[in-house]
Motif scaffolding. Structure first.
Motif, PDB file in Angstrom:
ATOM      1  N   MET A  32      49.105  35.983  37.261  1.00  0.00           N
ATOM      2  CA  MET A  32      48.648  34.590  38.116  1.00  0.00           C
ATOM      3  C   MET A  32      48.979  35.366  39.427  1.00  0.00           C
ATOM      4  N   GLY A  33      48.257  35.130  40.208  1.00  0.00           N
ATOM      5  CA  GLY A  33      48.410  35.348  41.468  1.00  0.00           C
ATOM      6  C   GLY A  33      47.524  35.071  42.726  1.00  0.00           C
ATOM      7  N   PHE A  34      47.048  35.724  43.250  1.00  0.00           N
ATOM      8  CA  PHE A  34      45.510  35.365  44.524  1.00  0.00           C
ATOM      9  C   PHE A  34      44.370  35.826  44.498  1.00  0.00           C
ATOM     10  N   PHE A  35      43.018  35.146  44.148  1.00  0.00           N
ATOM     11  CA  PHE A  35      42.052  36.073  43.804  1.00  0.00           C
ATOM     12  C   PHE A  35      41.152  35.699  45.330  1.00  0.00           C
ATOM     13  N   LEU A  36      39.795  36.464  45.641  1.00  0.00           N
ATOM     14  CA  LEU A  36      39.202  36.135  46.349  1.00  0.00           C
ATOM     15  C   LEU A  36      37.518  35.745  45.577  1.00  0.00           C
ATOM     16  N   LEU A  37      37.020  35.404  45.380  1.00  0.00           N
ATOM     17  CA  LEU A  37      36.072  35.517  44.524  1.00  0.00           C
ATOM     18  C   LEU A  37      34.597  36.792  45.411  1.00  0.00           C
ATOM     19  N   GLU A  38      33.891  37.285  44.658  1.00  0.00           N
ATOM     20  CA  GLU A  38      32.615  37.984  45.180  1.00  0.00           C
ATOM     21  C   GLU A  38      31.984  37.270  45.449  1.00  0.00           C
ATOM     22  N   ASN A  39      30.476  37.734  46.167  1.00  0.00           N
ATOM     23  CA  ASN A  39      29.693  37.136  47.217  1.00  0.00           C
ATOM     24  C   ASN A  39      29.506  35.557  47.546  1.00  0.00           C
ATOM     25  N   THR A  40      30.516  35.890  48.448  1.00  0.00           N
ATOM     26  CA  THR A  40      31.038  34.429  49.168  1.00  0.00           C
ATOM     27  C   THR A  40      31.215  35.187  50.546  1.00  0.00           C
ATOM     28  N   LEU A  41      30.929  34.799  52.093  1.00  0.00           N
ATOM     29  CA  LEU A  41      30.379  34.565  52.745  1.00  0.00           C
ATOM     30  C   LEU A  41      31.917  35.077  53.680  1.00  0.00           C
ATOM     31  N   ASP A  42      32.995  34.154  53.649  1.00  0.00           N
ATOM     32  CA  ASP A  42      33.588  33.393  54.438  1.00  0.00           C
ATOM     33  C   ASP A  42      35.138  33.763  53.643  1.00  0.00           C
ATOM     34  N   VAL A  43      35.821  33.686  53.615  1.00  0.00           N
ATOM     35  CA  VAL A  43      37.820  33.805  52.797  1.00  0.00           C
ATOM     36  C   VAL A  43      37.859  32.816  52.454  1.00  0.00           C
ATOM     37  N   ARG A  44      37.645  32.612  51.001  1.00  0.00           N
ATOM     38  CA  ARG A  44      38.777  30.963  50.760  1.00  0.00           C
ATOM     39  C   ARG A  44      39.791  32.229  49.184  1.00  0.00           C
ATOM     40  N   ARG A  45      40.987  32.299  49.634  1.00  0.00           N
ATOM     41  CA  ARG A  45      42.046  32.531  48.634  1.00  0.00           C
ATOM     42  C   ARG A  45      42.358  31.310  47.992  1.00  0.00           C
ATOM     43  N   TYR A  46      42.723  31.451  46.217  1.00  0.00           N
ATOM     44  CA  TYR A  46      42.689  31.137  45.239  1.00  0.00           C
ATOM     45  C   TYR A  46      43.817  30.936  44.401  1.00  0.00           C
ATOM     46  N   VAL A  47      44.749  30.708  44.049  1.00  0.00           N
ATOM     47  CA  VAL A  47      45.479  31.122  43.334  1.00  0.00           C
ATOM     48  C   VAL A  47      45.127  30.539  41.787  1.00  0.00           C
ATOM     49  N   GLY A  48      44.978  31.282  41.312  1.00  0.00           N
ATOM     50  CA  GLY A  48      44.693  31.627  39.358  1.00  0.00           C
ATOM     51  C   GLY A  48      45.274  32.175  38.318  1.00  0.00           C
ATOM     52  N   ILE A  49      44.660  31.638  37.099  1.00  0.00           N
ATOM     53  CA  ILE A  49      45.419  32.703  36.225  1.00  0.00           C
ATOM     54  C   ILE A  49      44.247  33.520  35.586  1.00  0.00           C
ATOM     55  N   TRP A  50      44.439  34.950  35.057  1.00  0.00           N
ATOM     56  CA  TRP A  50      43.384  35.433  34.191  1.00  0.00           C
ATOM     57  C   TRP A  50      44.116  36.731  33.509  1.00  0.00           C
ATOM     58  N   TYR A  51      43.125  36.991  32.755  1.00  0.00           N
ATOM     59  CA  TYR A  51      42.914  38.451  31.412  1.00  0.00           C
ATOM     60  C   TYR A  51      43.247  39.089  32.445  1.00  0.00           C
ATOM     61  N   LYS A  52      44.828  40.082  31.229  1.00  0.00           N
ATOM     62  CA  LYS A  52      44.915  41.504  32.244  1.00  0.00           C
ATOM     63  C   LYS A  52      43.585  42.337  31.385  1.00  0.00           C
ATOM     64  N   GLU A  53      42.956  42.204  30.879  1.00  0.00           N
ATOM     65  CA  GLU A  53      41.598  42.968  30.247  1.00  0.00           C
ATOM     66  C   GLU A  53      40.594  42.326  30.573  1.00  0.00           C
ATOM     67  N   ASP A  54      40.233  41.091  31.319  1.00  0.00           N
ATOM     68  CA  ASP A  54      39.292  41.370  32.299  1.00  0.00           C
ATOM     69  C   ASP A  54      39.224  40.120  33.316  1.00  0.00           C
ATOM     70  N   ALA A  55      39.770  40.664  34.809  1.00  0.00           N
ATOM     71  CA  ALA A  55      40.161  40.053  35.408  1.00  0.00           C
ATOM     72  C   ALA A  55      38.918  39.322  35.873  1.00  0.00           C
ATOM     73  N   GLN A  56      37.592  39.549  35.705  1.00  0.00           N
ATOM     74  CA  GLN A  56      36.987  38.798  36.493  1.00  0.00           C
ATOM     75  C   GLN A  56      36.874  37.184  36.000  1.00  0.00           C
ATOM     76  N   THR A  57      37.646  36.297  34.464  1.00  0.00           N
ATOM     77  CA  THR A  57      37.729  35.603  33.879  1.00  0.00           C
ATOM     78  C   THR A  57      38.658  34.874  34.273  1.00  0.00           C
ATOM     79  N   VAL A  58      39.096  33.489  34.887  1.00  0.00           N
ATOM     80  CA  VAL A  58      39.650  33.080  35.789  1.00  0.00           C
ATOM     81  C   VAL A  58      39.910  32.113  34.560  1.00  0.00           C
TER      82      VAL A  58
END
Length: 280
Positions: free
Chosen positions: A1-27
């Protein structure tokens, strides 16, 4: 769990989420999905009242649980993803992201029907997009959930298998029926997808999805006109045992057709085919 930013966005939007250790892109879960932190500050904490909170440097609350004396877990409060170990209760819903770059609550919602034997996708707030087939072998509807997906939603992870040994005794073993590295996702495009992780390719394999075509969409019609049984792109097989008084010929005839649930009843479709088919 932690803060993440989504790619291809112009503004700063920080979310707290859970993702896979093997695949950090899949929240798979997002806390503040509809209220991102709009700067580089932010903290996750368990407050004195026992609630899990997401705050910024000024103490503004971007997400909080409200449990009172009850324990809270993300498994009981999913966003768009259902994971192994969860159980789909009558009050649980999966709500899609708005888009691939916005985890806010989107247009589509997956949920069980009230009788708990069928599942549905809603185009929110209340328009049905898809319904799973009724649990009947005689149903004309082919929108059956895959066995893996159904077991997954029911939290049936193992089953007993029996075999007879050469000496005549019966041996049993417990086998897994659900891949522990799998997930069910309500996608932002309106498709419900069951995926499993491949150790060979290190990517997600799509095993099943609905709606798979226009015929799977609830009450689909073509340009406002009711669908006939031959209007779909491909067909499913129906085995129909004919009766001499209804059709010429004897035995079993194979008739292929598919239709969108809610447009015709099974009786109406059989009547249409009975009037148009001739057997020698």
């Amino acid at each position: 769990m932690g803060f993440f930013l989504l790619e291809n966005t112009l503004d700063v939007r920080r979310y707290v989420g859970i993702w896979y250790k093997e695949d950090a892109q899949t929240v798979v879960w997002v806390a503040n999905r509809d209220k991102p932190v709009l700067d580089s500050t932010g903290v996750v904490t368990v407050a004195e009242d026992g609630n899990f909170k997401v705050l910024n440097k000024d103490g503004t609350v971007y997400f909080t649980t409200s449990t009172g004396s009850m324990l809270w877990q993300s498994f009981d409060n999913p966003t768009d993803t259902f994971l192994p170990g969860m159980k789909m209760g009558t009050d649980m819903k999966l709500t899609s992201w708005k888009s691939a770059t916005d985890p806010g609550p989107g247009s589509f919602q997956f949920q069980p029907e009230q009788d708990s034997t069928r599942y549905s996708i809603l185009n929110r707030p209340a328009t049905y997009l898809w319904k799973s087939a009724k649990p009947s072998t005689n149903s004309f509807d082919d929108n059956h959930m895959s066995l893996n997906a159904f077991s997954f939603l029911s939290n049936i992870t193992t089953q007993k298998q029996y075999r007879r040994l050469p000496n005549g005794t019966i041996s049993s073993e417990t086998v897994s029926v659900v891949d522990p590295n799998s997930r069910l996702v309500m996608g932002h495009s309106g498709k419900l997808q069951y995926l499993s992780w491949s150790e060979v390719t290190n990517q997600w394999d799509l095993e099943w999805e609905e709606p798979k075509d226009n015929c799977s969409i609830y009450k689909f019609s073509n340009q406002g006109r009711d669908m006939g049984p031959q209007s779909c792109e491909y067909t499913r097989l129906l085995v129909w045992e004919t009766e001499p008084n209804n059709l010429r010929g004897e035995g079993t005839h194979n008739i292929s057709f598919r239709f969108s649930e809610g447009m015709f009843s099974g009786t109406q479709i059989v009547a249409q085919i009975a009037c148009s088919m001739h057997f020698s």
